[in-house]
Design a protein around this motif. Structure first.
Motif, PDB file in Angstrom:
ATOM      1  N   PHE A  10     -34.138  12.987  34.036  1.00 42.94           N
ATOM      2  CA  PHE A  10     -33.812  14.407  34.131  1.00 42.94           C
ATOM      3  C   PHE A  10     -35.023  15.188  33.637  1.00 42.94           C
ATOM      4  CE2 PHE A  10     -32.326  18.274  32.051  1.00 42.94           C
ATOM      5  CZ  PHE A  10     -31.538  18.838  33.030  1.00 42.94           C
ATOM      6  N   SER A  19     -39.818  15.126  41.142  1.00 40.33           N
ATOM      7  CA  SER A  19     -38.953  13.984  41.462  1.00 40.33           C
ATOM      8  C   SER A  19     -39.779  12.764  41.828  1.00 40.33           C
ATOM      9  CB  SER A  19     -37.999  14.332  42.613  1.00 40.33           C
ATOM     10  OG  SER A  19     -37.109  15.352  42.236  1.00 40.33           O
ATOM     11  N   THR A  51     -31.140   9.177  41.764  1.00 42.88           N
ATOM     12  CA  THR A  51     -30.668   9.387  40.391  1.00 42.88           C
ATOM     13  C   THR A  51     -31.477  10.437  39.640  1.00 42.88           C
ATOM     14  OG1 THR A  51     -32.075   7.667  39.431  1.00 42.88           O
ATOM     15  CG2 THR A  51     -29.914   6.986  40.286  1.00 42.88           C
ATOM     16  N   ARG A  92     -32.879  14.032  38.581  1.00 50.68           N
ATOM     17  CA  ARG A  92     -32.399  15.414  38.536  1.00 50.68           C
ATOM     18  C   ARG A  92     -33.517  16.312  38.026  1.00 50.68           C
ATOM     19  NH1 ARG A  92     -29.261  12.723  40.876  1.00 50.68           N
ATOM     20  NH2 ARG A  92     -27.023  12.549  40.551  1.00 50.68           N
ATOM     21  N   TRP A 148     -34.146  20.436  36.978  1.00 45.96           N
ATOM     22  CA  TRP A 148     -33.495  21.705  36.718  1.00 45.96           C
ATOM     23  C   TRP A 148     -34.580  22.732  36.408  1.00 45.96           C
ATOM     24  CZ3 TRP A 148     -29.181  22.254  32.466  1.00 45.96           C
ATOM     25  CH2 TRP A 148     -28.745  23.561  32.399  1.00 45.96           C
TER      26      TRP A 148
END
Length: 63
Positions: free
Chosen positions: A3, A25, A38, A40, A42
């Motif tokens: 993440f 990513s 998988t 993420r 933000w």
């Protein structure tokens, strides 16, 4: 699940944010061997009046 949380001064285009998500990513996939599905990312956009650099707002610095 990797993440990444990215903070940026608001004002980037949707295409720019899309590119950030794609490249961050890809970097996480490469660095961690995690499946792309998988990962993420933000993005939090911050008004330039709420971003301080050396004691001055980014807005006052013309950013």
């Amino acid at each position: 699940m990797p993440f990444a949380q990215i903070y940026m001064i608001e004002g980037r285009t949707e295409d720019m944010k899309r590119a950030v998500i794609e490249k961050v990513s890809a970097a996480l996939v490469e660095a961690t061997n995690a499946p792309k599905e998988t990962v993420r990312v933000w993005i939090t956009e911050v008004p330039n009046t709420n971003w301080g650099i050396a004691g001055v707002t980014a807005k006052d610095l013309g950013r």
